[in-house]
Write a protein that holds these residues in place. Structure first.
Motif, PDB file in Angstrom:
ATOM      1  N   PRO A  66       0.818  -1.214   0.000  1.00 27.56           N
ATOM      2  CA  PRO A  66       0.000   0.000   0.000  1.00 27.56           C
ATOM      3  C   PRO A  66       0.850   1.262   0.000  1.00 27.56           C
ATOM      4  CG  PRO A  66      -0.921  -1.611   1.513  1.00 27.56           C
ATOM      5  CD  PRO A  66       0.394  -2.173   1.050  1.00 27.56           C
ATOM      6  N   ALA A  67       1.994   1.235   0.697  1.00 31.19           N
ATOM      7  CA  ALA A  67       2.876   2.410   0.722  1.00 31.19           C
ATOM      8  C   ALA A  67       3.404   2.714  -0.673  1.00 31.19           C
ATOM      9  CB  ALA A  67       4.029   2.170   1.690  1.00 31.19           C
ATOM     10  N   ALA A  68       3.752   1.671  -1.435  1.00 29.03           N
ATOM     11  CA  ALA A  68       4.251   1.881  -2.794  1.00 29.03           C
ATOM     12  C   ALA A  68       3.142   2.389  -3.719  1.00 29.03           C
ATOM     13  CB  ALA A  68       4.847   0.588  -3.339  1.00 29.03           C
ATOM     14  N   VAL A  69       1.927   1.870  -3.543  1.00 33.24           N
ATOM     15  CA  VAL A  69       0.797   2.333  -4.355  1.00 33.24           C
ATOM     16  C   VAL A  69       0.515   3.803  -4.074  1.00 33.24           C
ATOM     17  CG1 VAL A  69      -1.668   2.057  -4.788  1.00 33.24           C
ATOM     18  CG2 VAL A  69      -0.219   0.034  -4.533  1.00 33.24           C
ATOM     19  N   ASP A  70       0.543   4.183  -2.802  1.00 32.72           N
ATOM     20  CA  ASP A  70       0.340   5.593  -2.452  1.00 32.72           C
ATOM     21  C   ASP A  70       1.434   6.467  -3.050  1.00 32.72           C
ATOM     22  OD1 ASP A  70      -1.909   4.920  -1.014  1.00 32.72           O
ATOM     23  OD2 ASP A  70      -0.913   4.952   0.940  1.00 32.72           O
ATOM     24  N   ALA A  71       2.664   5.971  -3.040  1.00 36.09           N
ATOM     25  CA  ALA A  71       3.780   6.737  -3.590  1.00 36.09           C
ATOM     26  C   ALA A  71       3.618   6.942  -5.097  1.00 36.09           C
ATOM     27  CB  ALA A  71       5.095   6.022  -3.293  1.00 36.09           C
ATOM     28  N   ILE A  72       3.128   5.909  -5.795  1.00 35.21           N
ATOM     29  CA  ILE A  72       2.894   6.041  -7.236  1.00 35.21           C
ATOM     30  C   ILE A  72       1.821   7.100  -7.505  1.00 35.21           C
ATOM     31  CG2 ILE A  72       1.889   4.860  -9.231  1.00 35.21           C
ATOM     32  CD1 ILE A  72       3.347   2.348  -8.344  1.00 35.21           C
ATOM     33  N   THR A  73       0.752   7.058  -6.708  1.00 37.20           N
ATOM     34  CA  THR A  73      -0.322   8.041  -6.881  1.00 37.20           C
ATOM     35  C   THR A  73       0.201   9.456  -6.677  1.00 37.20           C
ATOM     36  OG1 THR A  73      -1.964   6.424  -6.133  1.00 37.20           O
ATOM     37  CG2 THR A  73      -2.590   8.743  -6.070  1.00 37.20           C
TER      38      THR A  73
ATOM     39  N   LEU B 239      12.422  -8.625  -3.637  1.00 34.64           N
ATOM     40  CA  LEU B 239      12.410  -7.306  -3.011  1.00 34.64           C
ATOM     41  C   LEU B 239      10.979  -6.840  -2.783  1.00 34.64           C
ATOM     42  CD1 LEU B 239      13.834  -4.751  -2.013  1.00 34.64           C
ATOM     43  CD2 LEU B 239      13.906  -3.962  -4.386  1.00 34.64           C
ATOM     44  N   GLY B 240      10.082  -7.200  -3.699  1.00 31.90           N
ATOM     45  CA  GLY B 240       8.675  -6.851  -3.536  1.00 31.90           C
ATOM     46  C   GLY B 240       8.299  -5.491  -4.068  1.00 31.90           C
TER      47      GLY B 240
ATOM     48  N   ASP C 102      11.071   5.658 -14.818  1.00 27.04           N
ATOM     49  CA  ASP C 102      10.293   6.885 -14.696  1.00 27.04           C
ATOM     50  C   ASP C 102      10.078   7.248 -13.232  1.00 27.04           C
ATOM     51  OD1 ASP C 102       8.415   4.856 -14.054  1.00 27.04           O
ATOM     52  OD2 ASP C 102       6.780   6.196 -14.589  1.00 27.04           O
ATOM     53  N   LYS C 103       9.412   8.357 -13.014  1.00 25.94           N
ATOM     54  CA  LYS C 103       9.217   8.890 -11.658  1.00 25.94           C
ATOM     55  C   LYS C 103       8.376   7.968 -10.785  1.00 25.94           C
ATOM     56  CE  LYS C 103       5.288  11.561 -13.390  1.00 25.94           C
ATOM     57  NZ  LYS C 103       4.708  12.903 -13.590  1.00 25.94           N
ATOM     58  N   THR C 104       7.377   7.298 -11.371  1.00 28.38           N
ATOM     59  CA  THR C 104       6.525   6.433 -10.549  1.00 28.38           C
ATOM     60  C   THR C 104       7.286   5.198 -10.067  1.00 28.38           C
ATOM     61  OG1 THR C 104       5.637   5.327 -12.515  1.00 28.38           O
ATOM     62  CG2 THR C 104       4.402   7.230 -11.669  1.00 28.38           C
ATOM     63  N   THR C 105       8.175   4.675 -10.911  1.00 27.97           N
ATOM     64  CA  THR C 105       8.995   3.539 -10.487  1.00 27.97           C
ATOM     65  C   THR C 105       9.941   3.943  -9.367  1.00 27.97           C
ATOM     66  OG1 THR C 105       8.881   2.564 -12.695  1.00 27.97           O
ATOM     67  CG2 THR C 105      10.655   1.806 -11.258  1.00 27.97           C
ATOM     68  N   LEU C 106      10.564   5.096  -9.497  1.00 25.81           N
ATOM     69  CA  LEU C 106      11.445   5.581  -8.435  1.00 25.81           C
ATOM     70  C   LEU C 106      10.680   5.753  -7.127  1.00 25.81           C
ATOM     71  CD1 LEU C 106      13.440   8.246 -10.488  1.00 25.81           C
ATOM     72  CD2 LEU C 106      14.355   6.112  -9.549  1.00 25.81           C
ATOM     73  N   ALA C 107       9.479   6.300  -7.216  1.00 29.73           N
ATOM     74  CA  ALA C 107       8.670   6.500  -6.008  1.00 29.73           C
ATOM     75  C   ALA C 107       8.297   5.180  -5.365  1.00 29.73           C
ATOM     76  CB  ALA C 107       7.413   7.299  -6.359  1.00 29.73           C
ATOM     77  N   ALA C 108       7.862   4.211  -6.180  1.00 34.81           N
ATOM     78  CA  ALA C 108       7.466   2.915  -5.642  1.00 34.81           C
ATOM     79  C   ALA C 108       8.650   2.166  -5.055  1.00 34.81           C
ATOM     80  CB  ALA C 108       6.811   2.076  -6.738  1.00 34.81           C
ATOM     81  N   LEU C 109       9.807   2.267  -5.695  1.00 31.33           N
ATOM     82  CA  LEU C 109      11.003   1.594  -5.186  1.00 31.33           C
ATOM     83  C   LEU C 109      11.408   2.167  -3.833  1.00 31.33           C
ATOM     84  CD1 LEU C 109      13.338  -0.382  -5.578  1.00 31.33           C
ATOM     85  CD2 LEU C 109      14.544   1.419  -6.835  1.00 31.33           C
ATOM     86  N   GLU C 110      11.427   3.478  -3.728  1.00 32.32           N
ATOM     87  CA  GLU C 110      11.787   4.097  -2.446  1.00 32.32           C
ATOM     88  C   GLU C 110      10.809   3.705  -1.343  1.00 32.32           C
ATOM     89  OE1 GLU C 110      12.400   8.493  -0.368  1.00 32.32           O
ATOM     90  OE2 GLU C 110      11.812   8.354  -2.477  1.00 32.32           O
ATOM     91  N   ALA C 111       9.513   3.723  -1.653  1.00 37.24           N
ATOM     92  CA  ALA C 111       8.507   3.371  -0.648  1.00 37.24           C
ATOM     93  C   ALA C 111       8.622   1.909  -0.242  1.00 37.24           C
ATOM     94  CB  ALA C 111       7.110   3.660  -1.192  1.00 37.24           C
ATOM     95  N   THR C 112       8.980   1.037  -1.196  1.00 38.32           N
ATOM     96  CA  THR C 112       9.168  -0.379  -0.873  1.00 38.32           C
ATOM     97  C   THR C 112      10.331  -0.562   0.089  1.00 38.32           C
ATOM     98  OG1 THR C 112       8.272  -1.062  -3.019  1.00 38.32           O
ATOM     99  CG2 THR C 112       9.634  -2.657  -1.850  1.00 38.32           C
ATOM    100  N   LEU C 113      11.410   0.171  -0.151  1.00 36.04           N
ATOM    101  CA  LEU C 113      12.616   0.036   0.670  1.00 36.04           C
ATOM    102  C   LEU C 113      12.464   0.676   2.035  1.00 36.04           C
ATOM    103  CD1 LEU C 113      15.138   0.783  -2.190  1.00 36.04           C
ATOM    104  CD2 LEU C 113      15.038  -1.364  -0.909  1.00 36.04           C
TER     105      LEU C 113
ATOM    106  N   GLY D 229       9.366   1.678   3.474  1.00 37.15           N
ATOM    107  CA  GLY D 229       8.069   1.478   4.102  1.00 37.15           C
ATOM    108  C   GLY D 229       7.939   0.138   4.803  1.00 37.15           C
ATOM    109  N   PRO D 230       6.715  -0.247   5.137  1.00 39.99           N
ATOM    110  CA  PRO D 230       6.467  -1.527   5.808  1.00 39.99           C
ATOM    111  C   PRO D 230       6.785  -2.698   4.892  1.00 39.99           C
ATOM    112  CG  PRO D 230       4.398  -0.523   5.137  1.00 39.99           C
ATOM    113  CD  PRO D 230       5.463   0.504   4.884  1.00 39.99           C
ATOM    114  N   LEU D 231       6.812  -3.899   5.453  1.00 35.63           N
ATOM    115  CA  LEU D 231       7.106  -5.088   4.668  1.00 35.63           C
ATOM    116  C   LEU D 231       6.172  -5.191   3.461  1.00 35.63           C
ATOM    117  CD1 LEU D 231       7.712  -8.045   7.166  1.00 35.63           C
ATOM    118  CD2 LEU D 231       9.380  -6.923   5.686  1.00 35.63           C
ATOM    119  N   PRO D 232       6.720  -5.400   2.271  1.00 36.19           N
ATOM    120  CA  PRO D 232       5.851  -5.593   1.104  1.00 36.19           C
ATOM    121  C   PRO D 232       5.156  -6.947   1.193  1.00 36.19           C
ATOM    122  CG  PRO D 232       8.144  -5.916   0.500  1.00 36.19           C
ATOM    123  CD  PRO D 232       8.153  -5.437   1.914  1.00 36.19           C
ATOM    124  N   PRO D 233       4.073  -7.137   0.435  1.00 38.74           N
ATOM    125  CA  PRO D 233       3.301  -8.379   0.521  1.00 38.74           C
ATOM    126  C   PRO D 233       4.119  -9.645   0.328  1.00 38.74           C
ATOM    127  CG  PRO D 233       2.047  -6.733  -0.670  1.00 38.74           C
ATOM    128  CD  PRO D 233       3.399  -6.139  -0.423  1.00 38.74           C
TER     129      PRO D 233
END
Length: 436
Positions: free
Chosen positions: A91-98, A284-285, A314-325, A327-331
């Protein structure tokens, strides 16, 4: 004449003017809604829909988004399922993409108003997670990372690679074909099942661009075998000026107790690899990405190569990667850590609910898999709900689609690959399939 269904079909412009369909057009696009209208009009001609129900039928047929991709419930027991988009994002990565989807400061330093470094925060998060790395870059997948390395270090030169690591992975993708397409020449060493340090040493020369190690990932060779580990090879290359590049594949950051033979980024760099490559959307998730970490001078050389511009994310991938690293445990990490007793309890509760509804449902033990080429010889203990074999297709065609697997004459819904929060949705999908 009044009974002719062609005379009873509502006009296209009349239907599109309905406030509910007009609102759907603003959300999904007029063309998509118009196509749905035309399909419903044909259903009216065929006698499948009554003319007064036209608008409701159109609304029912519209997707949730303008994309044709559908959310799917993954009960295959494969945690990283390539056909289902590999790792689900947190969810943290999804929010970061948004948040990153609009106008962002991806290459702007807001304090100075000048151009800033692209993806600096994501790179910092990656380096914090893998402290053995001096520098890192991110490209669009692991194959792109390998192509960049082969081009920058091996073009018109030789890449030394063990013959047993000339692998083919999914969809007929072959590592040697990718490498030679960059202009590199392959210097194969050893045999299919055995390679020694002497084989590598004998292949080194003035034309050597790099020594490459590729983790086989989705297969294992057993019996009379020999391979050279990264630490042994790194020690032999010390002082030669020849970089050692290791493609570890799955993106595991550190060793995992359930996956004892799966290489990880931190350990591979600590053992002496100069550059490591991995996928971002496996263990990595995170989002699809190719991770490149290692010596600062080599990573900078890759960053400055013209091909890097074509492969960067792109910017959304960078955002999701940072949030994955950060943020909370990915699924996928939660799935790996799932307790077997908990999985059995979930399967028992679901089976009991379905049995009460009159279905032939049973809770059974099952094996799950990492998937994505990871840990092929390490099944993960799991639990599943067993249903009659006919449910496999019914569930795939439902809303949402449910993808399980058939074993013998039974359909199994393996719960290790499904978040606990989706159990209620799974039960509803099964009941809906039974009703059909």
């Amino acid at each position: 004449m009044s009974a002719d269904p062609r005379r009873q079909v509502p006009r296209t412009d009349t239907l599109l003017a309905d406030p509910r369909l007009a609102a759907a057009g603003e959300r999904l696009g007029r063309g998509l809604v118009k196509g749905a209208v035309q399909r419903v009009q044909q259903r009216i001609r065929d006698g499948e829909v009554a003319p007064p129900q036209a608008v409701e039928a159109v609304l029912a047929s519209l997707p949730g988004t303008a994309s044709s991709l559908q959310p799917v419930l993954n009960v295959t027991g494969v945690l990283v399922h390539t056909n289902l988009g590999r790792s689900p994002l947190s969810p943290a990565a999804v929010d970061a993409i948004t948040a990153a989807a609009g106008t962002t400061d991806v290459e702007l330093d807001l304090s100075t108003g000048r151009r800033g470094p692209r993806g600096e925060a994501a790179i910092a998060a990656l380096l914090a997670a893998v402290p053995a790395a001096e520098a890192a870059i991110v490209v669009n997948n692991c194959a792109a990372a390998l192509a960049l390395v082969a081009t920058a270090l091996g073009q018109d030169r030789e890449l030394v690679l063990a013959r047993g690591e000339l692998v083919e992975i999914g969809d007929g993708f072959r590592i040697p074909e990718l490498l030679t397409a960059t202009g590199a020449r392959l210097r194969e060493v050893g045999t299919t099942n055995r390679v020694t340090l002497a084989d590598y040493r004998g292949a080194l020369g003035p034309e050597t661009g790099a020594v490459l190690k590729v983790h086989p990932s989705n297969f294992v060779v057993r019996g009379f075998t020999r391979q050279v580990e990264v630490g042994e090879l790194a020690a032999a290359l010390a002082g030669t000026g020849t970089p050692l590049v290791a493609d570890v594949g799955s993106g595991l950051l550190r060793p995992h107790p359930l996956l004892p033979e799966e290489p990880d980024l931190q350990s591979t760099l600590a053992a002496g690899a100069d550059v490591v490559l991995a996928s971002g959307d496996k263990l990595l998730g995170g989002p699809q990405a190719g991770l490149v970490l290692g010596r600062a001078d080599l990573v900078q050389r890759l960053r400055r190569h013209p091909l890097y511009r074509a492969l960067r994310v792109d910017k959304t991938t960078l955002a999701a990667l940072e949030a994955t690293l950060r943020g909370p445990l990915p699924p996928v990490q939660e799935m790996l850590a799932a307790d077997l007793d908990g999985l059995r309890a979930r399967a028992g509760a679901l089976a009991a609910r379905l049995t009460e509804a009159g279905l032939d449902a049973r809770a059974v033990d099952a094996d799950a898999r990492v998937g994505g080429g990871g840990a092929p010889e390490h099944p993960l203990p799991s639990a599943a709900v067993s249903l009659p074999g006919s449910f496999a297709e019914l569930l795939r065609r439902g809303t949402p689609p449910v993808v399980g697997y058939v074993e013998g004459d039974r359909t199994l819904l393996n719960l290790r690959s499904l978040p606990t929060s989706a159990d209620e949705q799974l039960a509803g999908a099964v009941l809906a399939a039974a009703a059909r």
